[in-house]
Design a protein around this motif. Structure first.
Motif, PDB file in Angstrom:
ATOM      1  N   LEU A 349       0.865  -1.213  -0.063  1.00 50.70           N
ATOM      2  CA  LEU A 349       0.007  -0.115   0.075  1.00 50.70           C
ATOM      3  C   LEU A 349       0.718   1.397  -0.011  1.00 50.70           C
ATOM      4  CD1 LEU A 349      -3.149   0.759  -0.098  1.00 50.70           C
ATOM      5  CD2 LEU A 349      -2.399   1.283   2.508  1.00 50.70           C
ATOM      6  N   GLU A 350       2.021   1.417   0.728  1.00 44.01           N
ATOM      7  CA  GLU A 350       2.945   2.284   0.933  1.00 44.01           C
ATOM      8  C   GLU A 350       3.538   2.686  -0.732  1.00 44.01           C
ATOM      9  OE1 GLU A 350       6.989   3.896   3.349  1.00 44.01           O
ATOM     10  OE2 GLU A 350       6.150   1.869   3.495  1.00 44.01           O
ATOM     11  N   GLU A 351       3.893   1.536  -1.309  1.00 41.58           N
ATOM     12  CA  GLU A 351       4.099   1.805  -2.711  1.00 41.58           C
ATOM     13  C   GLU A 351       3.257   2.179  -3.573  1.00 41.58           C
ATOM     14  OE1 GLU A 351       6.457  -0.947  -6.272  1.00 41.58           O
ATOM     15  OE2 GLU A 351       5.713  -1.814  -4.314  1.00 41.58           O
ATOM     16  N   LEU A 352       2.081   1.870  -3.517  1.00 44.99           N
ATOM     17  CA  LEU A 352       1.091   2.190  -4.352  1.00 44.99           C
ATOM     18  C   LEU A 352       0.677   3.663  -3.798  1.00 44.99           C
ATOM     19  CD1 LEU A 352      -1.219   1.542  -6.092  1.00 44.99           C
ATOM     20  CD2 LEU A 352      -2.744   1.037  -4.236  1.00 44.99           C
ATOM     21  N   GLY A 353       0.834   4.165  -2.926  1.00 45.92           N
ATOM     22  CA  GLY A 353       0.480   5.531  -2.601  1.00 45.92           C
ATOM     23  C   GLY A 353       1.873   6.572  -2.634  1.00 45.92           C
ATOM     24  N   ALA A 354       3.036   6.195  -3.304  1.00 45.41           N
ATOM     25  CA  ALA A 354       4.128   7.034  -3.476  1.00 45.41           C
ATOM     26  C   ALA A 354       3.689   8.061  -4.434  1.00 45.41           C
ATOM     27  CB  ALA A 354       5.315   6.131  -3.981  1.00 45.41           C
ATOM     28  N   GLN A 355       4.207   9.397  -4.318  1.00 47.00           N
ATOM     29  CA  GLN A 355       3.872  10.380  -5.048  1.00 47.00           C
ATOM     30  C   GLN A 355       4.735  10.426  -6.398  1.00 47.00           C
ATOM     31  OE1 GLN A 355       4.438  14.312  -3.385  1.00 47.00           O
ATOM     32  NE2 GLN A 355       2.939  15.273  -4.600  1.00 47.00           N
ATOM     33  N   SER A 356       4.287  10.367  -7.401  1.00 45.07           N
ATOM     34  CA  SER A 356       4.821  10.286  -8.776  1.00 45.07           C
ATOM     35  C   SER A 356       3.934  10.944  -9.771  1.00 45.07           C
ATOM     36  CB  SER A 356       5.504   9.037  -8.980  1.00 45.07           C
ATOM     37  OG  SER A 356       4.497   8.076  -9.363  1.00 45.07           O
ATOM     38  N   VAL A 357       4.520  11.036 -11.052  1.00 45.38           N
ATOM     39  CA  VAL A 357       3.947  11.516 -12.268  1.00 45.38           C
ATOM     40  C   VAL A 357       4.616  10.525 -13.353  1.00 45.38           C
ATOM     41  CG1 VAL A 357       3.485  13.215 -13.961  1.00 45.38           C
ATOM     42  CG2 VAL A 357       3.242  13.877 -11.578  1.00 45.38           C
ATOM     43  N   ASP A 358       3.870   9.722 -13.964  1.00 42.88           N
ATOM     44  CA  ASP A 358       4.498   8.934 -14.878  1.00 42.88           C
ATOM     45  C   ASP A 358       4.634   9.516 -16.369  1.00 42.88           C
ATOM     46  OD1 ASP A 358       2.266   8.649 -16.267  1.00 42.88           O
ATOM     47  OD2 ASP A 358       1.760   6.613 -15.536  1.00 42.88           O
ATOM     48  N   GLY A 359       5.263   8.776 -17.147  1.00 44.84           N
ATOM     49  CA  GLY A 359       5.778   9.312 -18.560  1.00 44.84           C
ATOM     50  C   GLY A 359       4.242   9.874 -19.465  1.00 44.84           C
ATOM     51  N   SER A 360       3.170   9.380 -19.016  1.00 43.79           N
ATOM     52  CA  SER A 360       1.760   9.837 -19.618  1.00 43.79           C
ATOM     53  C   SER A 360       1.121  10.892 -18.978  1.00 43.79           C
ATOM     54  CB  SER A 360       0.964   8.624 -19.616  1.00 43.79           C
ATOM     55  OG  SER A 360       0.387   8.486 -18.376  1.00 43.79           O
ATOM     56  N   GLY A 361       1.814  11.467 -17.622  1.00 43.66           N
ATOM     57  CA  GLY A 361       1.132  12.367 -17.245  1.00 43.66           C
ATOM     58  C   GLY A 361       0.321  12.166 -16.123  1.00 43.66           C
ATOM     59  N   VAL A 362       0.041  10.718 -15.726  1.00 43.06           N
ATOM     60  CA  VAL A 362      -0.684  10.354 -14.869  1.00 43.06           C
ATOM     61  C   VAL A 362       0.068  10.240 -13.611  1.00 43.06           C
ATOM     62  CG1 VAL A 362      -1.900   8.383 -13.835  1.00 43.06           C
ATOM     63  CG2 VAL A 362      -2.316   8.783 -16.345  1.00 43.06           C
ATOM     64  N   LEU A 363      -0.653  10.929 -12.170  1.00 45.23           N
ATOM     65  CA  LEU A 363      -0.094  11.011 -11.090  1.00 45.23           C
ATOM     66  C   LEU A 363      -0.614   9.467 -10.331  1.00 45.23           C
ATOM     67  CD1 LEU A 363      -2.274  13.529  -9.072  1.00 45.23           C
ATOM     68  CD2 LEU A 363      -3.037  12.708 -11.302  1.00 45.23           C
ATOM     69  N   THR A 364       0.168   9.621  -9.373  1.00 39.45           N
ATOM     70  CA  THR A 364      -0.045   8.901  -8.068  1.00 39.45           C
ATOM     71  C   THR A 364       0.248   9.721  -6.713  1.00 39.45           C
ATOM     72  OG1 THR A 364       2.051   7.909  -8.086  1.00 39.45           O
ATOM     73  CG2 THR A 364       0.142   6.841  -9.177  1.00 39.45           C
ATOM     74  N   GLY A 365      -0.502   9.171  -5.862  1.00 41.15           N
ATOM     75  CA  GLY A 365      -0.080   9.889  -4.373  1.00 41.15           C
ATOM     76  C   GLY A 365      -0.884   8.954  -3.453  1.00 41.15           C
ATOM     77  N   ASP A 366      -0.737   9.839  -2.064  1.00 42.26           N
ATOM     78  CA  ASP A 366      -1.117   8.985  -0.979  1.00 42.26           C
ATOM     79  C   ASP A 366      -2.961   8.513  -1.138  1.00 42.26           C
ATOM     80  OD1 ASP A 366      -2.367  11.512  -1.004  1.00 42.26           O
ATOM     81  OD2 ASP A 366      -1.605  12.060   1.249  1.00 42.26           O
ATOM     82  N   ASN A 367      -3.602   9.365  -1.869  1.00 41.97           N
ATOM     83  CA  ASN A 367      -5.083   8.890  -2.048  1.00 41.97           C
ATOM     84  C   ASN A 367      -5.301   7.942  -3.054  1.00 41.97           C
ATOM     85  OD1 ASN A 367      -7.448   9.133  -0.723  1.00 41.97           O
ATOM     86  ND2 ASN A 367      -8.372  10.143  -2.748  1.00 41.97           N
ATOM     87  N   THR A 368      -4.158   7.528  -3.897  1.00 38.63           N
ATOM     88  CA  THR A 368      -4.370   6.528  -4.900  1.00 38.63           C
ATOM     89  C   THR A 368      -4.324   5.392  -3.987  1.00 38.63           C
ATOM     90  OG1 THR A 368      -2.770   7.496  -6.309  1.00 38.63           O
ATOM     91  CG2 THR A 368      -3.094   5.435  -6.829  1.00 38.63           C
ATOM     92  N   ALA A 369      -3.633   5.317  -2.617  1.00 37.97           N
ATOM     93  CA  ALA A 369      -3.665   4.188  -1.839  1.00 37.97           C
ATOM     94  C   ALA A 369      -4.772   4.326  -0.966  1.00 37.97           C
ATOM     95  CB  ALA A 369      -2.200   4.193  -0.914  1.00 37.97           C
ATOM     96  N   TYR A 370      -5.185   5.237  -0.458  1.00 40.45           N
ATOM     97  CA  TYR A 370      -6.209   5.422   0.711  1.00 40.45           C
ATOM     98  C   TYR A 370      -7.536   5.245  -0.174  1.00 40.45           C
ATOM     99  CZ  TYR A 370      -2.948   7.396   4.043  1.00 40.45           C
ATOM    100  OH  TYR A 370      -1.747   7.360   4.714  1.00 40.45           O
TER     101      TYR A 370
END
Length: 477
Positions: A349-370
């Motif tokens: 879950l921690e890995e899923l919620g790591a903040q990042s923006v991939d090459g396509s511009g899609v973001l992840t962050g803590d609420n991706t996990a929560y």
């Protein structure tokens, strides 16, 4: 979403990447993991060809200042196809006749180019746009369009130009003027781009194809990349030149794709304000926007859900996996109906919620996990209500819908028995939408299976954001 304990304040949210007919049978292979998959806005969910056809008709429009390369060839083909669509379909919704733009202009932002677009130099201008004063459309062939094509394919380029042409259509239809708020004009154009893309998905284009599986998912990823940057309350640019969050822009595109150009006419400031509701837009100045994924924070999220929904038999939260007799467990978070237990794999879950923006511009962050943890709680609420299956396609989309309901509940402070306060913050919804598109976990059944269409998953989530539990059960009962 922010979590406060007594006087300690931490926040959750992410930063953002800025980037300024007749229906035919779809060809392709059904990709649903279910025997009877949900359709995408009334069409089958299929993977198949996406992009410029091998036998595409050549462009019907000339491009000024072109280098004759394949990027300008693709852009010229896109504009030609978009114009042919609106020439045929404009009068179905709007008064009068459709008139093409006067000129198409290409430039290379990486070089000195002695050409102006809309009265400004194009040197360093990594953008595409519609110039209302000159009735022209222009684009950067040096950086912008190649980057879009590399990240999301030919149709991302086509969609950007469909958006820019949407401004011209809106202006001709009397929806857009120099007094129209930017956010209204931009989301009208997003919507009108969706109208055109629907015709491509239906097989009506002589130049392009678009699958309703991966092809449409890639377009949604590109739309997410065009979201507004995340700003703070004291930022001088707050409220200026606003285009909309990822959730808002994807919603506008889906309105056009699903309901046609009449839905685009309905987009105005009142509609956008109503659709936004209480969702936060700006971060307080003293908040970073991210809450680390920990055992304590996950516990606080589940405690907040118990307060918000008051289940008669609250699900148990554990961080050590065990066998589940009636569902496949595993993944960052899972729910076992037999034991009424939410199991969280904290490192995953921690890995899923790591903040990042991939090459396509899609973001992840803590609420991706929560949002995944919240979705498992909402599966427990489905079990408590009873009368519905938890292991099929309807359950997957019902879960996405109910996760949207729960997300809105957190726009207000929720005080937990442990003394914490949980609240949604700006950017959280975009993180959830991105996760629903990319991994589908918050839109899956108790076995972790989801429908293949990111469009359908996000559509179900939005239904919950704009509705309530009863609406989710009625739609996916």
């Amino acid at each position: 979403m922010k979590r406060r304990h007594l006087t300690t304040l931490m926040a959750v949210t992410t930063g953002a990447l800025v980037l300024t007919s007749c229906t035919t049978t779809l060809r392709g292979t059904p990709v649903s993991v279910f025997a009877n998959p949900f359709s995408v806005a009334g069409m089958p969910a299929v993977d198949g060809p996406t992009g410029l056809r091998d036998d595409a008709e050549p462009p019907s429009r000339e491009v000024s200042n072109t280098d004759g390369g394949d990027v300008d060839e693709l852009a010229g083909s896109a504009v030609s196809d978009i114009e042919e669509f609106w020439t045929t379909h404009y009068a179905e919704t709007f008064d009068g006749d459709f008139t093409p733009v006067d000129e198409l202009v290409s430039w290379d932002s990486t070089e000195y180019d002695d050409v102006d677009f809309c009265g400004d130099s194009v040197t360093g201008l990594v953008n595409a746009g519609y110039c209302l004063d000159q009735n022209t459309i222009g684009w950067d062939r040096g950086e912008l369009l190649p980057q879009l094509r590399d990240a999301n394919g030919d149709m991302a380029v086509t969609m950007v130009l469909a958006h820019e042409y949407g401004h011209s259509v809106a202006h001709q239809a009397g929806l857009l003027s120099d007094r129209t708020p930017t956010i209204v004009g931009e989301q009208q154009a997003d919507c009108l781009a969706g109208v055109y893309m629907r015709s491509v998905a239906e097989g009506s284009s002589s130049r392009f194809t678009l699958s309703t599986g991966d092809g449409l998912n890639d377009l949604l990823a590109a739309t997410i990349a065009f979201r507004d940057p995340l700003l703070t309350e004291s930022d001088g640019e707050a409220g200026e030149d606003e285009h909309g969050s990822a959730f808002e822009r994807v919603s506008a595109f889906q309105f056009g794709f699903t309901d046609g150009a009449a839905a685009c006419k309905a987009i105005d400031l009142q509609e956008i304000t109503q659709r936004r509701g209480g969702l936060p837009v700006l971060l307080p100045d003293d908040e970073t926007g991210e809450l680390p994924v920990t055992k304590e924070s996950v516990t606080s999220i589940v405690d907040a859900m118990n307060v918000a929904f008051d289940p008669a038999d609250p699900p148990r939260l554990v961080f050590v996996g065990s066998d589940c007799p009636d569902a496949r467990s595993g993944g960052p978070a899972s729910y076992c109906p037999a034991t009424n237990t939410i199991t969280v794999d904290l490192p995953a879950l921690e890995e899923l919620g790591a903040q990042s923006v991939d090459g396509s511009g899609v973001l992840t962050g803590d609420n991706t996990a929560y949002s995944v943890v919240v979705s498992r709680f909402m599966q427990a609420m489905q079990k408590e209500r009873g009368g519905v299956a938890l292991d099929d396609a309807k359950a997957a989309l019902r879960t996405a819908c109910l996760t949207g309901v729960a997300t809105v509940r957190m726009t207000e402070n929720i005080a937990t028995p442990a003394g914490d306060t949980i609240q949604l913050t700006a950017g959280d919804v975009d993180e959830a939408v991105s996760g629903i598109l990319v991994n589908g976990l918050a839109a899956s059944d108790v076995n972790g299976d989801s429908v293949p269409s990111g469009f359908s998953r996000i559509d179900a989530f939005r239904l919950g954001v704009l509705g309530d539990q009863d609406r989710c059960f009625a739609r996916f009962g």
